[in-house]
Design an enzyme around this catalytic site. Sequence first.
Site, PDB file in Angstrom:
ATOM      1  N   SER A 187       1.053  -1.195  -0.045  1.00  0.00           N
ATOM      2  CA  SER A 187      -0.244   0.127   0.451  1.00  0.00           C
ATOM      3  C   SER A 187       0.337   1.583  -0.131  1.00  0.00           C
ATOM      4  CB  SER A 187      -0.782  -0.358   1.312  1.00  0.00           C
ATOM      5  OG  SER A 187      -2.108   1.166   0.915  1.00  0.00           O
ATOM      6  N   HIS A 196      -7.610  -5.651   0.891  1.00  0.00           N
ATOM      7  CA  HIS A 196      -6.374  -4.776   1.827  1.00  0.00           C
ATOM      8  C   HIS A 196      -5.561  -5.180   2.698  1.00  0.00           C
ATOM      9  CE1 HIS A 196      -4.463  -0.833   0.258  1.00  0.00           C
ATOM     10  NE2 HIS A 196      -4.192  -0.545   1.821  1.00  0.00           N
TER      11      HIS A 196
HETATM   12  C1  GCU Z   1      -5.091   4.650   2.459  1.00  0.00           C
HETATM   13  C2  GCU Z   1      -4.435   5.561   0.534  1.00  0.00           C
HETATM   14  C3  GCU Z   1      -3.677   4.269   0.266  1.00  0.00           C
HETATM   15  C4  GCU Z   1      -2.790   4.421   0.748  1.00  0.00           C
HETATM   16  C5  GCU Z   1      -3.651   2.683   2.267  1.00  0.00           C
HETATM   17  C6  GCU Z   1      -2.310   1.879   3.126  1.00  0.00           C
HETATM   18  O1  GCU Z   1      -6.257   4.102   2.078  1.00  0.00           O
HETATM   19  O2  GCU Z   1      -5.849   6.818   0.716  1.00  0.00           O
HETATM   20  O3  GCU Z   1      -3.082   5.348  -0.674  1.00  0.00           O
HETATM   21  O4  GCU Z   1      -2.455   2.804  -0.203  1.00  0.00           O
HETATM   22  O5  GCU Z   1      -4.416   4.182   2.973  1.00  0.00           O
HETATM   23  O6  GCU Z   1      -1.129   2.653   2.995  1.00  0.00           O
HETATM   24  O7  GCU Z   1      -3.071   0.819   3.682  1.00  0.00           O
END
Ligand code: GCU
Length: 397
Positions: free
Chosen positions: A235, A377
């Site tokens: 992420s 995610h």
């Molecule tokens: C949030 C953010 C993302 C990122 C994510 C993470 O959702 O909007 O851009 O990738 O956090 O790091 O889990």
Amino acid sequence: MQYVRIFCFFFLVVLVRLHAQSPTEANYDESKVPPYTLPDVLKTTRNLDVRTKKTWERVRRPEIVKLFEENVYGQLPKTFDRLTYSIKRNVSAMAGKATLKEVLIEVVRNQKVVQINLVLFIPAKRKGPASVFLLINNRGKENTDPTRAHKSDFWPAEMVIDSGYAIAAFHVSDLAPDDTVSYVNGALQLYPEQLIASNGMRAIGAWAWGASRVLDYFEKDSAINARKVAIVGHSRGGKAALWAAAEDQRFAMCFSNCSGNTGAALSRRRFGETISRINTVFPHWFAKNYKRFNNNEDALPVDQHMLLAAIAPRPLYVTNASKDLWADPSGTFLSLKNASRVYALYGFKSNLPANPPAINQPIINSPLGYHIREGEHNLTAYDWINFIKFANLHYKK
Ligand code: GCU
């Protein structure tokens, strides 16, 4: 009374419409992806076609990295006064299967110090220096627990050791706490001039900078093969992993998990998270200049396929999760597809299919690897199993 009701009704309709049109509202409807044209990764800013790897390496690649520095991630400082390290612990671990090293890396510039705490497990059984997976840890520190009292699939050290690789991690907070105010308390203390510059580094740049300093350390550790360091991130950590690999060609491989917007996904699709939203919620991640592209994606001289291309010809593996639409799986796959033109300059054929593969159908036998995993995610054992398969295959080639 009747008039009041009618007025209230129209007032509500206007409010709902305004909300729906608000620039921060995420689009999840493929039919609402606007028409867009990607910048040509193989055309220089002077409009010359790039046909050879020589022109790519001498002209276009440096140009692209510069464009990302200027407009997106900020500069990545390359100089400092000195880097020293001390081994805090060096013990047998995992029932003799590994050696645990806890290393304190200190980087000094202008009398300011940044300390990076590295956790490193090296397989006991190995022929020569070990290849290593280095994770940029953006989650809780317990995920990379050196004592192994806490085990986590986010960093499955035992599995990686059993596969014959070393595994390492550092925490982002050592380089830039992930916070809109305190992010300055880390690498940026060494480079205060970056805070003033409109193309100055911010947190994601600082994390990438830290990854390179760990690689500097690996070059001094004879148990590690510094020419086989794979950088891994999930992420926001996956965005930093891509940036580190694009900037520092010493990284042999890159694994970017669910990295989404300003990671592996194309910005121009405006699907899921957008530039405006990421810059608003995380104003401390990217260079000030990047905010100029809020709701203005088409003005960017780059898109994220060019970041992936800057990693060529090194093997790159990118992932998505089926329920993680925020990170735009289709836009991520398209980004990889577009980067494959640069790998082709090196004679590397990507085996990516025309359309995204089915869920849980990893594409390993391709210098640009990919999977979309079933689920949320996250960085999971499934992801790591495929990272290891990918590394096994591509290090052998
Ligand atoms: C949030 C953010 C993302 C990122 C994510 C993470 O959702 O909007 O851009 O990738 O956090 O790091 O889990």
